[in-house]
Enzyme design. Structure first.
Site, PDB file in Angstrom:
ATOM      1  CB  CYS A  21      56.799   4.377  27.859  1.00 49.58           C
ATOM      2  SG  CYS A  21      57.006   3.949  29.511  1.00 49.58           S
ATOM      3  CB  CYS A  24      60.463   6.900  31.132  1.00 49.35           C
ATOM      4  SG  CYS A  24      60.411   4.902  31.078  1.00 49.35           S
ATOM      5  CG  ASP A 419      56.795  44.414   8.526  1.00 51.95           C
ATOM      6  OD1 ASP A 419      57.071  45.230   7.732  1.00 51.95           O
ATOM      7  OD2 ASP A 419      56.892  44.778   9.502  1.00 51.95           O
TER       8      ASP A 419
END
Length: 503
Positions: A21, A24, A419
């Protein structure tokens, strides 16, 4: 201070295991940032990786020790690390299946109740089915939750372990009292569903990193090195700058190098996007990952490993997936305090129900509901997974995102200016028309496709694809002879035929 300014800055990527999670993530980041000499540390939950910049006074071993002290494991990212996630996902799959088989009989009474059928497993049998789910298949939640407690923090697994253990313990208490209604199905179902979520999460991570693995697959594992005793196949890790490497027709170029002998056409679409092969002669540069089409070349190695062009491209994509945009930094700050707040709310719920309702059973159930429902997994995982998906899909189509900040601001783009050399291509040539002089176009295509049957040249592939769309059969071609840079010759239907350019 002057010595610090003069020290060079190094970077490394670590594979972090054990995170589940956003809290952590914050813990690992803080542990890395506390190491002396660390300039910056960014941890990504979705990729399970940390990108660290540090000075000469710090070593990678110190970084790994800091992560270990925080309750996690760290390994240096290498060519094998991309397979770690696959192994973990397969390992999680059988756990989900077993947990589902054991939990289904516990959930069956609720399913049958929807149809008006009232049936319940004996309490002792419920206990037998729920115990392996709780303490065997759910052991990972206890281990991760305990690590969080030792480090004076909280994570999603701590919420799951506290919540399901409470429901499991309450069920045993009620069973001992002789109550009919137990809650073993709640604890087992929660563990099963969270395991399923982790498994699906792992599959999602694997799919979003397929683009990086596809780029890594462009690097051959071996190279044919020319030495005094002759040509020898060696592992790519053993090739050094200055070595001479032989590249035969049809092979993928293993290293960045300069052509010493021979000439050939090289497909460099992975770098330039141009489908037209590029002519390479002595003195020209070749890029690792490109395909040598029609000639044998001897090249001198100029860059290998992390310094090669392809490795830098892979690192660019990985860094973009690891870097955090501003929105994710906000999510991490919220998630870092989320778990303690949820546990506090659960305790308040428990005490409130006991004080005002005097019902311990209902109080525990409501407190458990707060813990289980409030798991912050999605909060910490949604943003990094979205970044992984965006950069991964873009890389698959040849678009490289420089950093997460650019991806975050891409929604504001309303005009794109290209380009390029006068044209935008699909990355592959297509034969649009064929005209014959003194011969029908179908017969012309038959001969051309027969001549190109064994060639890997992009133009040859275009000829074969056009012939296939016309649905014509190819006659057999014999006595093939290649003329690098010019074309080829073969015998078709007893006649010598040439296919090539004006030369």
């Amino acid at each position: 201070m002057k010595d610090v300014e003069k020290s060079s800055v190094h970077t490394t990527n670590l594979v972090i295991s054990g995170m589940n999670c956003a809290s952590c993530v914050m813990r690992v980041e803080n542990a890395l940032k506390k190491v002396a000499g660390v300039r910056s540390a960014t941890v990504n939950l979705a990729t399970e990786r940390a990108h660290v910049s540090f000075s000469d006074e710090t070593s990678v071993a110190e970084l790994q020790r800091a992560v270990t002290a925080a309750g996690y494991a760290a390994t240096v990212l290498d060519s094998r690390s991309s397979r770690l996630l696959d192994v973990g996902t397969r390992f999680m799959g059988w756990k989900v299946a077993v947990a589902g088989i054991l939990s289904l009989p516990l959930l069956l009474p609720m399913i049958l109740g929807l149809g008006g059928i009232h049936w319940m497993l004996p309490g002792n049998l419920q206990w037998v089915l729920a115990t392996p789910v709780q303490f065997w298949l759910g052991a990972g939640f206890y281990k991760s939750g305990w690590k969080a407690l030792v480090n004076r923090s909280g994570n999603m697994d701590l919420l799951v372990s506290i919540g399901t253990t409470s429901a499991y313990a309450l069920s045993i208490y009620l069973l001992m009292k002789g109550a009919e209604h137990l809650y073993f199905e709640a604890s087992s179902a929660v563990i099963t569903l969270v395991l399923l979520g982790k498994w699906l999460e792992g599959r999602s991570k694997r799919k979003t990193t397929e683009a990086i693995r596809a780029l890594q697959a462009l690097k051959p594992e071996t190279a044919r090195v020319k030495r005094e005793e002759g040509e020898t196949n060696v592992l790519l890790e053993q090739v050094m700058p200055g070595d001479q490497v032989v590249i035969r027709p049809g092979e993928r170029i293993p290293v960045d190098a300069e052509v010493m002998e021979g000439s050939s056409h090289v497909d460099e679409a992975l770098i330039t996007g141009e489908s037209k092969p590029v002519r390479k002669e002595p003195g020209f540069k070749v890029t690792g990952g490109a395909v040598n089409l029609d000639g044998r070349m001897l090249v001198r190695v100029t860059a290998v490993g992390a310094e090669s062009t392809l490795s830098r491209i892979i690192r660019l994509v990985e860094d973009a997936q690891t870097e955090k945009p501003e929105i994710q930094r906000l999510v991490d700050r919220v998630s870092a305090v989320f778990v303690p707040v949820v546990i506090l709310l659960s305790l308040v719920t428990l005490i409130a129900w006991v004080v005002y309702a005097g019902n311990w059973e209902q109080a525990i159930l409501n407190a458990v509901a707060v813990l289980v429902i409030a798991c912050p997994c999605a909060l910490g995982l949604a943003t990094p997974t979205a970044i992984m998906a965006g950069t991964g899909i873009a890389a698959r189509y040849g678009i490289l995102i420089k950093d997460a900040r650019a991806l975050e601001h891409a929604c504001k783009v309303d005009t794109v200016v290209f380009d390029k050399t006068g044209t935008l291509t699909e990355g592959r040539p297509v034969l649009t028309d064929a005209s014959g002089y003194g011969i029908s176009s179908l017969e012309l295509m038959q001969i051309a496709a027969a001549l190109e049957a064994g060639s890997i040249h992009p133009l040859a592939r275009a000829v074969r694809e056009h012939a296939s769309t016309l649905g014509i059969g190819m006659p057999r071609a014999d006595d093939h002879q290649d003329f690098p840079g010019k074309g080829l010759r073969a015998t078709v239907n007893g006649k010598v035929a040439y296919l090539g350019n004006a030369r």
